[in-house]
Design a protein around this motif. Structure first.
Motif, PDB file in Angstrom:
ATOM      1  N   VAL A 211      38.852  34.516  47.342  1.00  0.00           N
ATOM      2  CA  VAL A 211      38.737  33.887  46.223  1.00  0.00           C
ATOM      3  C   VAL A 211      39.095  32.351  46.530  1.00  0.00           C
ATOM      4  O   VAL A 211      39.727  32.001  47.339  1.00  0.00           O
TER       5      VAL A 211
ATOM      6  N   ALA B  81      42.606  29.840  42.094  1.00  0.00           N
ATOM      7  CA  ALA B  81      42.823  30.982  41.528  1.00  0.00           C
ATOM      8  C   ALA B  81      44.200  31.474  41.578  1.00  0.00           C
ATOM      9  O   ALA B  81      44.540  32.424  40.722  1.00  0.00           O
TER      10      ALA B  81
ATOM     11  N   THR C   4      39.708  30.987  37.811  1.00  0.00           N
ATOM     12  CA  THR C   4      39.862  30.014  39.010  1.00  0.00           C
ATOM     13  C   THR C   4      40.459  28.713  38.303  1.00  0.00           C
ATOM     14  O   THR C   4      40.889  27.782  39.263  1.00  0.00           O
TER      15      THR C   4
END
Length: 433
Positions: free
Chosen positions: A285, A289, A403
């Motif tokens: 990710v 995030a 995010t």
């Protein structure tokens, strides 16, 4: 008695007023408490990304310095006065090109005189050889003539070397810098004149921790750039120091990279990434995030709200509460009033006509997206690469991860997803798109 009755009445009135004030305050506090207890905060708008397995290119990142593969600061070998400067700044010169000329009049004169002496000694050697051939010359005379001719030739070579030192030549093809001397200036041996750098190929020196040494080998691909997001230069590892520095526990590494457009400059600070073999099915990710806290690293995952949570989070409308409260009584009253009150039967069509309007609103409500809430998930982080971070534990494929905006979020909070803005891109790029 009349005065006592007046005082008693006044005290009773004062007590009633006090009780009323206290009761009003209690009622007001209870109403305010109930209002804030049933009030639902507005949904926060967040941007999300779906966690999914993808290819991952691990790497070893470091910071290093760029230098030319061939680059030196040129100095003069002998003393003299600058007679001529035969280059200009940033000029690309060929190997053995003359860059600087010192005053060499004395050396030239000495060389001419020595060449004349060498010619005389060579002629004497020739005569001695001829006499020796005829048998009238002695061996001692021939040996003396040969020694004198050899010494004269050696002296000529010496004076020629001294004369050559009055010139400064380029040791290899490269680009020269700014001259550090002027015409007429006296130079002593060792004075720096100019720097010359071969900018076609650059080398980069950097260090890595000893724990990462087993991951590196000669010939491995290297990416170089001014920052971690932009690494346009590609090269390879050319050398690994076989010794670990006992003071810093670091290993020195040297790589080489082509520099055809001369965008890299010797002495430049750069970021380096040694690329390792690619891996598959790695969940990662954006680094934005992940939030770090004293309890560990965590992310917020967007999940559909449960029916109980959705009902608890949304206070019922007053008209719905009123209708729900009056419905049993209305049904009981309707059953009792069916026989004696025909007028109520006439009112049913009017009630039924209102139902289609209520039913017409149901498809609109059914088309609405389900309520979304946040779930705080603690994760175990792995490696980082180009703004992404590997999630070793805590997430599964398909999770919708927030995010941006984590500093104002909390577990169970209602959110609305808006992915029109990507926090990983600059605002200018998003406007252009």
């Amino acid at each position: 008695m009349k005065r006592f009755a007046i005082i008693t009445g006044f005290l009773l009135l004062l007590a009633v007023v006090c009780v009323g004030i206290v009761g009003f305050n209690l009622f007001r506090d209870s109403a305010i408490k109930q209002f804030f207890a049933t009030m639902k905060p507005p949904a926060a708008t967040v941007s999300t990304v779906v966690a999914k397995p993808a290819n991952w290119t691990p790497g070893v990142e470091a910071i290093g310095t760029v230098n030319a593969v061939r680059g030196v600061d040129l100095t003069v070998e002998t003393a003299g006065i600058v007679k001529d400067i035969l280059f200009h700044a940033n000029q690309k010169v060929a190997a053995d090109a003359v860059l600087l000329q010192l005053d060499d009049a004395v050396e030239k004169a000495d060389l001419v005189a020595q060449k004349a002496q060498a010619a005389s000694d060579q002629a004497a050697l020739t005569r001695a050889l001829e006499l020796q051939r005829r048998g009238v010359g002695t061996d001692a005379t021939l040996d003396a003539a040969r020694a004198a001719a050899t010494a004269s030739a050696a002296q000529v070579n010496k004076l020629q070397a001294v004369l050559d030192q009055k010139q400064l030549s380029a040791p290899f093809t490269g680009t020269v810098g700014i001259p550090k001397i002027d015409i007429g200036q006296y130079l002593a041996p060792g004075n720096s004149v100019v720097t010359i750098q071969d900018l076609d190929t650059m080398r980069v020196d950097f260090t890595v921790p000893e724990q990462q040494l087993p991951l590196l080998k000669i010939g491995q691909a290297v990416r170089i750039g001014s920052n971690g997001a932009d690494m346009p230069f590609a090269g390879s590892i050319r050398g690994i120091d076989p010794k670990i520095d006992p003071a810093s526990r670091l290993v020195s590494i040297r790589g080489e990279v082509a520099n055809p457009e001369n965008k890299l400059t010797p002495g430049q600070f750069v970021q380096i990434r040694v690329e390792l073999p690619e891996e598959n099915n790695v969940i990662s990710v954006p680094q934005t995030a992940v939030t770090s806290s004293l309890y560990g690293d965590y992310v917020f995952v967007v999940v559909p709200a449960k029916p109980a949570d959705a009902g608890a989070g949304q206070p019922a409308k007053p008209e719905d509460q009123k209708a729900g409260a009056e419905k049993p009584a209305g049904d009981a009253a309707k059953s009792q009033a069916d026989a004696p009150k025909p007028a109520s039967e006439a009112a049913k069509p009017a009630d039924n006509t209102a139902k289609p309007a209520d039913n017409a609103q149901k498809p609109a409500e059914a088309g609405q997206q389900p309520a979304l809430v946040l779930s705080q998930v603690f994760v175990k982080l792995g490696r980082r690469n180009n703004g992404m971070v590997e999630i070793a534990e805590g997430l599964k494929a398909g999770d919708q991860v927030v995010t941006a905006g984590q500093n104002r979020l909390f577990n169970g909070m209602s959110v609305a997803v808006d992915n029109t803005i990507d926090p990983s891109k600059s605002a200018n790029k998003q406007v252009q798109q």
